[in-house]
Design a protein around this motif. Structure first.
Motif, PDB file in Angstrom:
ATOM      1  N   GLY A  49      14.689   2.881  -4.442  1.00  0.00           N
ATOM      2  CA  GLY A  49      14.684   3.745  -3.271  1.00  0.00           C
ATOM      3  C   GLY A  49      13.483   4.672  -3.167  1.00  0.00           C
ATOM      4  O   GLY A  49      13.400   5.506  -2.289  1.00  0.00           O
ATOM      5  N   THR A  50      12.532   4.530  -4.129  1.00  0.00           N
ATOM      6  CA  THR A  50      11.302   5.324  -3.996  1.00  0.00           C
ATOM      7  C   THR A  50      10.210   4.652  -4.817  1.00  0.00           C
ATOM      8  O   THR A  50      10.514   3.951  -5.784  1.00  0.00           O
ATOM      9  CB  THR A  50      11.485   6.765  -4.484  1.00  0.00           C
TER      10      THR A  50
ATOM     11  N   LEU B  13       7.507  -4.786   1.020  1.00  0.00           N
ATOM     12  CA  LEU B  13       6.196  -4.261   1.425  1.00  0.00           C
ATOM     13  C   LEU B  13       6.333  -3.203   2.514  1.00  0.00           C
ATOM     14  O   LEU B  13       5.673  -2.169   2.482  1.00  0.00           O
ATOM     15  CB  LEU B  13       5.316  -5.419   1.913  1.00  0.00           C
ATOM     16  N   ASP B  14       7.228  -3.442   3.476  1.00  0.00           N
ATOM     17  CA  ASP B  14       7.391  -2.444   4.541  1.00  0.00           C
ATOM     18  C   ASP B  14       7.930  -1.142   3.965  1.00  0.00           C
ATOM     19  O   ASP B  14       7.526  -0.049   4.362  1.00  0.00           O
ATOM     20  CB  ASP B  14       8.327  -2.992   5.625  1.00  0.00           C
ATOM     21  N   PHE B  15       8.836  -1.261   2.994  1.00  0.00           N
ATOM     22  CA  PHE B  15       9.366  -0.053   2.364  1.00  0.00           C
ATOM     23  C   PHE B  15       8.232   0.712   1.678  1.00  0.00           C
ATOM     24  O   PHE B  15       8.089   1.936   1.822  1.00  0.00           O
ATOM     25  CB  PHE B  15      10.434  -0.438   1.338  1.00  0.00           C
ATOM     26  N   LEU B  16       7.380  -0.032   0.947  1.00  0.00           N
ATOM     27  CA  LEU B  16       6.255   0.615   0.259  1.00  0.00           C
ATOM     28  C   LEU B  16       5.325   1.282   1.259  1.00  0.00           C
ATOM     29  O   LEU B  16       4.879   2.416   1.046  1.00  0.00           O
ATOM     30  CB  LEU B  16       5.469  -0.446  -0.518  1.00  0.00           C
ATOM     31  N   ALA B  17       5.055   0.581   2.360  1.00  0.00           N
ATOM     32  CA  ALA B  17       4.112   1.130   3.348  1.00  0.00           C
ATOM     33  C   ALA B  17       4.635   2.467   3.873  1.00  0.00           C
ATOM     34  O   ALA B  17       3.889   3.438   3.964  1.00  0.00           O
ATOM     35  CB  ALA B  17       3.939   0.143   4.498  1.00  0.00           C
ATOM     36  N   VAL B  18       5.928   2.543   4.144  1.00  0.00           N
ATOM     37  CA  VAL B  18       6.484   3.795   4.674  1.00  0.00           C
ATOM     38  C   VAL B  18       6.398   4.891   3.616  1.00  0.00           C
ATOM     39  O   VAL B  18       5.971   6.007   3.874  1.00  0.00           O
ATOM     40  CB  VAL B  18       7.950   3.583   5.119  1.00  0.00           C
ATOM     41  N   ASP B  19       6.781   4.554   2.364  1.00  0.00           N
ATOM     42  CA  ASP B  19       6.786   5.578   1.320  1.00  0.00           C
ATOM     43  C   ASP B  19       5.372   6.096   1.060  1.00  0.00           C
ATOM     44  O   ASP B  19       5.141   7.291   0.929  1.00  0.00           O
ATOM     45  CB  ASP B  19       7.365   4.964   0.029  1.00  0.00           C
ATOM     46  N   GLU B  32      -6.583   6.618  -4.539  1.00  0.00           N
ATOM     47  CA  GLU B  32      -5.796   5.578  -5.220  1.00  0.00           C
ATOM     48  C   GLU B  32      -4.620   5.168  -4.341  1.00  0.00           C
ATOM     49  O   GLU B  32      -4.325   3.992  -4.143  1.00  0.00           O
ATOM     50  CB  GLU B  32      -5.290   6.133  -6.558  1.00  0.00           C
ATOM     51  N   ALA B  33      -3.968   6.150  -3.744  1.00  0.00           N
ATOM     52  CA  ALA B  33      -2.819   5.848  -2.884  1.00  0.00           C
ATOM     53  C   ALA B  33      -3.289   5.109  -1.630  1.00  0.00           C
ATOM     54  O   ALA B  33      -2.614   4.207  -1.139  1.00  0.00           O
ATOM     55  CB  ALA B  33      -2.115   7.146  -2.499  1.00  0.00           C
ATOM     56  N   ILE B  34      -4.484   5.455  -1.149  1.00  0.00           N
ATOM     57  CA  ILE B  34      -4.996   4.772   0.050  1.00  0.00           C
ATOM     58  C   ILE B  34      -5.243   3.310  -0.263  1.00  0.00           C
ATOM     59  O   ILE B  34      -4.860   2.415   0.498  1.00  0.00           O
ATOM     60  CB  ILE B  34      -6.292   5.443   0.547  1.00  0.00           C
ATOM     61  N   ASP B  35      -5.828   3.031  -1.424  1.00  0.00           N
ATOM     62  CA  ASP B  35      -6.079   1.625  -1.784  1.00  0.00           C
ATOM     63  C   ASP B  35      -4.763   0.865  -1.878  1.00  0.00           C
ATOM     64  O   ASP B  35      -4.624  -0.249  -1.378  1.00  0.00           O
ATOM     65  CB  ASP B  35      -6.807   1.553  -3.138  1.00  0.00           C
ATOM     66  N   LYS B  36      -3.777   1.498  -2.483  1.00  0.00           N
ATOM     67  CA  LYS B  36      -2.478   0.826  -2.631  1.00  0.00           C
ATOM     68  C   LYS B  36      -1.881   0.558  -1.251  1.00  0.00           C
ATOM     69  O   LYS B  36      -1.392  -0.525  -0.952  1.00  0.00           O
ATOM     70  CB  LYS B  36      -1.554   1.723  -3.453  1.00  0.00           C
ATOM     71  N   TYR B  37      -1.979   1.554  -0.375  1.00  0.00           N
ATOM     72  CA  TYR B  37      -1.454   1.424   0.987  1.00  0.00           C
ATOM     73  C   TYR B  37      -2.150   0.277   1.706  1.00  0.00           C
ATOM     74  O   TYR B  37      -1.513  -0.584   2.313  1.00  0.00           O
ATOM     75  CB  TYR B  37      -1.672   2.733   1.735  1.00  0.00           C
ATOM     76  N   ASP B  38      -3.473   0.197   1.592  1.00  0.00           N
ATOM     77  CA  ASP B  38      -4.218  -0.868   2.278  1.00  0.00           C
ATOM     78  C   ASP B  38      -3.816  -2.236   1.774  1.00  0.00           C
ATOM     79  O   ASP B  38      -3.601  -3.165   2.564  1.00  0.00           O
ATOM     80  CB  ASP B  38      -5.725  -0.674   2.055  1.00  0.00           C
ATOM     81  N   SER B  39      -3.645  -2.359   0.448  1.00  0.00           N
ATOM     82  CA  SER B  39      -3.306  -3.702  -0.065  1.00  0.00           C
ATOM     83  C   SER B  39      -1.911  -4.101   0.420  1.00  0.00           C
ATOM     84  O   SER B  39      -1.664  -5.248   0.780  1.00  0.00           O
ATOM     85  CB  SER B  39      -3.368  -3.704  -1.589  1.00  0.00           C
ATOM     86  N   VAL B  40      -1.010  -3.123   0.497  1.00  0.00           N
ATOM     87  CA  VAL B  40       0.350  -3.426   0.975  1.00  0.00           C
ATOM     88  C   VAL B  40       0.300  -3.888   2.422  1.00  0.00           C
ATOM     89  O   VAL B  40       0.894  -4.894   2.803  1.00  0.00           O
ATOM     90  CB  VAL B  40       1.245  -2.173   0.827  1.00  0.00           C
ATOM     91  N   ILE B  41      -0.462  -3.172   3.248  1.00  0.00           N
ATOM     92  CA  ILE B  41      -0.523  -3.518   4.672  1.00  0.00           C
ATOM     93  C   ILE B  41      -1.136  -4.895   4.864  1.00  0.00           C
ATOM     94  O   ILE B  41      -0.623  -5.729   5.619  1.00  0.00           O
ATOM     95  CB  ILE B  41      -1.362  -2.468   5.437  1.00  0.00           C
ATOM     96  N   LYS B  42      -2.207  -5.172   4.100  1.00  0.00           N
ATOM     97  CA  LYS B  42      -2.883  -6.481   4.275  1.00  0.00           C
ATOM     98  C   LYS B  42      -1.937  -7.603   3.904  1.00  0.00           C
ATOM     99  O   LYS B  42      -1.775  -8.593   4.623  1.00  0.00           O
ATOM    100  CB  LYS B  42      -4.144  -6.528   3.418  1.00  0.00           C
ATOM    101  N   ALA B  44       1.312  -7.599   3.851  1.00  0.00           N
ATOM    102  CA  ALA B  44       2.433  -7.694   4.793  1.00  0.00           C
ATOM    103  C   ALA B  44       1.977  -8.400   6.073  1.00  0.00           C
ATOM    104  O   ALA B  44       2.666  -9.275   6.587  1.00  0.00           O
ATOM    105  CB  ALA B  44       2.965  -6.313   5.115  1.00  0.00           C
ATOM    106  N   ASP B  45       0.790  -8.047   6.556  1.00  0.00           N
ATOM    107  CA  ASP B  45       0.303  -8.698   7.781  1.00  0.00           C
ATOM    108  C   ASP B  45       0.129 -10.190   7.560  1.00  0.00           C
ATOM    109  O   ASP B  45       0.515 -11.013   8.403  1.00  0.00           O
ATOM    110  CB  ASP B  45      -1.036  -8.078   8.221  1.00  0.00           C
TER     111      ASP B  45
END
Lengths: 60, 93
Positions: A49-50, B13-19, B32-42, B44-45
């Motif tokens: 959940g996180t 992946l969608d859950f990760l993107a929101v968190d 670091e969080a931005i890189d993780k966010y970008d890889s998740v979005i890519k 997922a797309d």
């Protein structure tokens, strides 16, 4: 200069927080900024959940 | 990857993107969080495209139809059991 120190607590999730609290006025509520330093695995974070270990507190 | 695996991975992946987005709202310079966010979005797309090419529309209002009948109205409907899946305890591998 904001000095961030990280302390590892018992289950190895580090809780980084600011070295000093800038705000020193009486009766002033202040939440120190906390930077994340470790992440859960993708599937693990959905189940827990996180994605932030320091926020995972299952009710025992 | 079959349909269920893609759906489960997209849920993760969608859950990760929101968190991560919630974290980045207050920590916009955490690279670091931005890189993780970008890889998740890519990822997922990419998975969404793969799903829509292989199986069918994921959204009623933004999936290309690719066919001469409107596929969105075919079974299963999003609320039907066959369109859903379980995230079990050990994760959704």
């Amino acid at each position: 200069m904001k000095v961030m120190n990280t302390e590892m607590n018992n289950d190895m999730t580090c809780i980084p927080f600011e070295e000093y609290i800038k705000v020193k006025e009486l009766a002033f509520a202040y939440v120190p900024s906390q930077k994340i330093c470790s992440y859960f695995e993708p599937t693990e974070s959905l189940v827990k959940g996180t994605v932030f270990p320091s926020l995972y507190r299952p009710y025992k | 990857m079959n349909k269920e695996q893609i759906m489960k991975r997209l849920a993760v992946l969608d859950f990760l993107a929101v968190d991560l987005q919630l974290y980045l709202d207050t920590h916009p310079d955490d690279t670091e969080a931005i890189d993780k966010y970008d890889s998740v979005i890519k990822e997922a797309d990419m998975l969404r495209m793969k799903y829509e090419e292989m199986i069918g529309p994921l959204y009623s209002f933004r999936s290309a139809n690719m066919g001469d009948t409107f596929k969105w109205i075919d079974d299963p409907w999003p609320w039907q059991n066959s369109a859903n899946f379980e995230i079990n305890e050990e994760g959704s591998k």
